[in-house]
Design a protein around this motif. Sequence first.
Motif, PDB file in Angstrom:
ATOM      1  N   UNK A  98      89.541 -28.032 -15.906  1.00 44.25           N
ATOM      2  CA  UNK A  98      89.005 -27.322 -14.737  1.00 44.25           C
ATOM      3  C   UNK A  98      89.786 -27.706 -13.483  1.00 44.25           C
ATOM      4  N   UNK A  99      90.142 -28.979 -13.359  1.00 41.28           N
ATOM      5  CA  UNK A  99      90.918 -29.417 -12.195  1.00 41.28           C
ATOM      6  C   UNK A  99      92.260 -28.678 -12.140  1.00 41.28           C
ATOM      7  N   UNK A 100      92.879 -28.490 -13.316  1.00 40.31           N
ATOM      8  CA  UNK A 100      94.187 -27.819 -13.356  1.00 40.31           C
ATOM      9  C   UNK A 100      94.070 -26.371 -12.862  1.00 40.31           C
ATOM     10  N   UNK A 101      93.032 -25.671 -13.298  1.00 39.72           N
ATOM     11  CA  UNK A 101      92.871 -24.264 -12.905  1.00 39.72           C
ATOM     12  C   UNK A 101      92.517 -24.163 -11.425  1.00 39.72           C
ATOM     13  N   UNK A 102      91.448 -24.847 -11.024  1.00 35.26           N
ATOM     14  CA  UNK A 102      90.954 -24.705  -9.658  1.00 35.26           C
ATOM     15  C   UNK A 102      91.950 -25.308  -8.659  1.00 35.26           C
ATOM     16  N   UNK A 103      92.617 -26.387  -9.072  1.00 36.04           N
ATOM     17  CA  UNK A 103      93.598 -27.027  -8.202  1.00 36.04           C
ATOM     18  C   UNK A 103      94.804 -26.146  -7.928  1.00 36.04           C
ATOM     19  N   UNK A 144      85.340 -21.907 -11.625  1.00 34.47           N
ATOM     20  CA  UNK A 144      84.823 -22.186 -10.282  1.00 34.47           C
ATOM     21  C   UNK A 144      83.309 -22.352 -10.280  1.00 34.47           C
ATOM     22  N   UNK A 145      82.693 -22.319 -11.448  1.00 31.21           N
ATOM     23  CA  UNK A 145      81.231 -22.362 -11.525  1.00 31.21           C
ATOM     24  C   UNK A 145      80.667 -23.599 -10.831  1.00 31.21           C
ATOM     25  N   UNK A 146      81.361 -24.725 -10.984  1.00 32.54           N
ATOM     26  CA  UNK A 146      80.860 -25.983 -10.392  1.00 32.54           C
ATOM     27  C   UNK A 146      80.694 -25.884  -8.883  1.00 32.54           C
ATOM     28  N   UNK A 147      81.533 -25.045  -8.218  1.00 30.34           N
ATOM     29  CA  UNK A 147      81.530 -24.998  -6.753  1.00 30.34           C
ATOM     30  C   UNK A 147      80.175 -24.545  -6.225  1.00 30.34           C
ATOM     31  N   UNK A 148      79.502 -23.662  -6.967  1.00 29.40           N
ATOM     32  CA  UNK A 148      78.126 -23.299  -6.600  1.00 29.40           C
ATOM     33  C   UNK A 148      77.134 -24.288  -7.187  1.00 29.40           C
ATOM     34  N   UNK A 187      81.924 -36.139 -13.539  1.00 30.89           N
ATOM     35  CA  UNK A 187      82.522 -36.216 -14.883  1.00 30.89           C
ATOM     36  C   UNK A 187      83.815 -35.411 -14.875  1.00 30.89           C
ATOM     37  N   UNK A 188      84.955 -36.070 -14.608  1.00 29.50           N
ATOM     38  CA  UNK A 188      86.237 -35.352 -14.476  1.00 29.50           C
ATOM     39  C   UNK A 188      86.540 -34.490 -15.696  1.00 29.50           C
ATOM     40  N   UNK A 205      80.006 -32.536 -11.367  1.00 32.95           N
ATOM     41  CA  UNK A 205      81.197 -32.240 -10.577  1.00 32.95           C
ATOM     42  C   UNK A 205      82.425 -32.658 -11.400  1.00 32.95           C
ATOM     43  N   UNK A 206      83.244 -31.671 -11.857  1.00 28.60           N
ATOM     44  CA  UNK A 206      84.330 -31.981 -12.791  1.00 28.60           C
ATOM     45  C   UNK A 206      85.672 -32.251 -12.099  1.00 28.60           C
ATOM     46  N   UNK A 207      85.717 -32.233 -10.761  1.00 28.86           N
ATOM     47  CA  UNK A 207      86.992 -32.347 -10.030  1.00 28.86           C
ATOM     48  C   UNK A 207      86.919 -33.507  -9.034  1.00 28.86           C
ATOM     49  N   UNK A 208      88.091 -34.028  -8.614  1.00 25.97           N
ATOM     50  CA  UNK A 208      88.102 -35.094  -7.598  1.00 25.97           C
ATOM     51  C   UNK A 208      87.535 -34.558  -6.289  1.00 25.97           C
ATOM     52  N   UNK A 209      86.884 -35.425  -5.522  1.00 23.36           N
ATOM     53  CA  UNK A 209      86.210 -34.940  -4.314  1.00 23.36           C
ATOM     54  C   UNK A 209      87.190 -34.587  -3.192  1.00 23.36           C
ATOM     55  N   UNK A 210      88.479 -34.938  -3.337  1.00 25.80           N
ATOM     56  CA  UNK A 210      89.434 -34.527  -2.302  1.00 25.80           C
ATOM     57  C   UNK A 210      90.014 -33.131  -2.580  1.00 25.80           C
TER      58      UNK A 210
END
Lengths: 320, 320
Positions: free
Chosen positions: B281-286, B190-194, B276-277, B208-213
């Motif tokens: 990270x998307x799998x965990x945070x999603x 979740x580090x990217x969120x901050x 940069x997807x 930002x490693x995740x899709x913006x939606x």
Amino acid sequence: MHIAITGAAGFLGQRLVAQLLDRGELDGDAIRRLTLVDQAEPPVVAKEGVEIRSLALDISTPGALDPVLEAGPDVIYHLAAVVSSAAEADLDLGMRVNFDATRALLEGCRAHGLSRTRLIMASSVAAYGGELPAVLDDMTALHPQNSYGAQKAMSELLVNDYSRRGLVDGLVLRLPTIVIRPGRPNAAASSFASSILREPLNGEEAICPVPTDLELFVMSPGRVVDALIHGAGVSGEALRTFRAFMLPGITVSVAEMLEALREVAGDEALARVRHEPDPRIEAIVGSWPARFTNERARQLGFKNDKDFREIVEAFLGERA
Amino acid sequence: MHIAITGAAGFLGQRLVAQLLDRGELDGDAIRRLTLVDQAEPPVVAKEGVEIRSLALDISTPGALDPVLEAGPDVIYHLAAVVSSAAEADLDLGMRVNFDATRALLEGCRAHGLSRTRLIMASSVAAYGGELPAVLDDMTALHPQNSYGAQKAMSELLVNDYSRRGLVDGLVLRLPTIVIRPGRPNAAASSFASSILREPLNGEEAICPVPTDLELFVMSPGRVVDALIHGAGVSGEALRTFRAFMLPGITVSVAEMLEALREVAGDEALARVRHEPDPRIEAIVGSWPARFTNERARQLGFKNDKDFREIVEAFLGERA
């Protein structure tokens, strides 16, 4: 196939052992070895072709199960537990037997590399509690209102996490109230649920301490043992993201239970049930949920009793 | 009023200490004594009229907290924990710090007769997982998919049971993802969120490693500390049958977070975020739930941030 059973001297353990020896196989493999564990040496019946060991062990002592786990059992049934009234009366005892022993067993499986061993633990409807919806499903939170239920809920989380990490192949079955138990009335709040059938069927008097519109979620001993046996063959993949769920009991009111008694054994038997309200027992039993959707259990092939009359007839058949 | 805090050297612990000293009172009583505990001695700022002790203790050692508990603190904040990535990497470490230390603390409260001490533990949105509904409520089951979440869920059950038994007056607050954390990017998923806010606001680049939606359930550090303070005054009776629930975060998409950044700091700041997807990270945070009803928390008076822009402005205000 090597099967180990903790709590093997108990009511369920003994029925499971008898059923396993009767079948001679589990999940398609011939049973070659049975290791029975309890505080006192579980009774043993010899059976040709099956090596049966009976051990008296305090499984809450770390490492106590090492001799069993070293042999690499294929399936472990973890039935040993301190019952709800005892766990409520003695927090330390409950924590030691209901939680620490489960943790020690999981650690033992980890230490002995038993990642492919199917560990089947019995949990309970007592893990549910608090402000519950009218009908519970597989996503209803566990808010236990007794230490037994809390210890079981904690053990469930641990079995799930060790399984998720690939340290063991766990499965936890939450048991409904088991009816009709053999034997005599005991101090359990649910004791009446068996007693109001068993005693009249045996020509004796029984006391019903709750209103007849009270509902219970029940399963026969035979169906519970069927579920324990079925659980050995359910794949870890099919269990998906959580390894614990409620078994499919049936919902019956006390009135329906008594009506089944009358149908099977007549007005004479029904007249042996005396109604003496006990608000303490009503408060405890009335707080247990009685309606579940049981989607996961059904999808995985676990079966409920057809109706309450079948439960009564099964009891009569076994007694005969 | 004597307050003890475990994990007092951490980010939240330090903010809580500063806030408590600033207020000078908790739940209407003047703060006379503050005991700060962490692995290394937590930093201390002197304040007139408040006796502050700073202790380096390994709280997973049974009895380690005895000197603290002997003094009979009125409120204990239990914030010490091994974070999710570390608990996943080292099962033993996570069990020892996240679960055994909680159990030792509860046993210490029991041994010292601290039945009226309000124990406030931090749990986490990571305790939820598996096949979740679109919107979670207070009766959604905890099916954690990481050891940190499992250890927190087990600790919740234990705090609840010890409270139900009258051994301590517990409360567990499940924290949303805390945004904007100060400091530098770290290994947390979740580090990217901050980071996607903090770095651009500081004139630096961020990834930002995740899709913006993608949606997150977030709470500002200030609101989390407010909740910890508010929790001291919530009566045990109001907590009814279960002592743990989710704090009211707000649901925001990454796109909304970036829009708030643009509104507050302009296109120039937004341009510092590189996309940069990273599927890992998307799998965990999603997999973390992002929508909750938070009924219990609201009924009990816990407050959410107004909107994400307020969170960004609070961060800028604190930095100034």
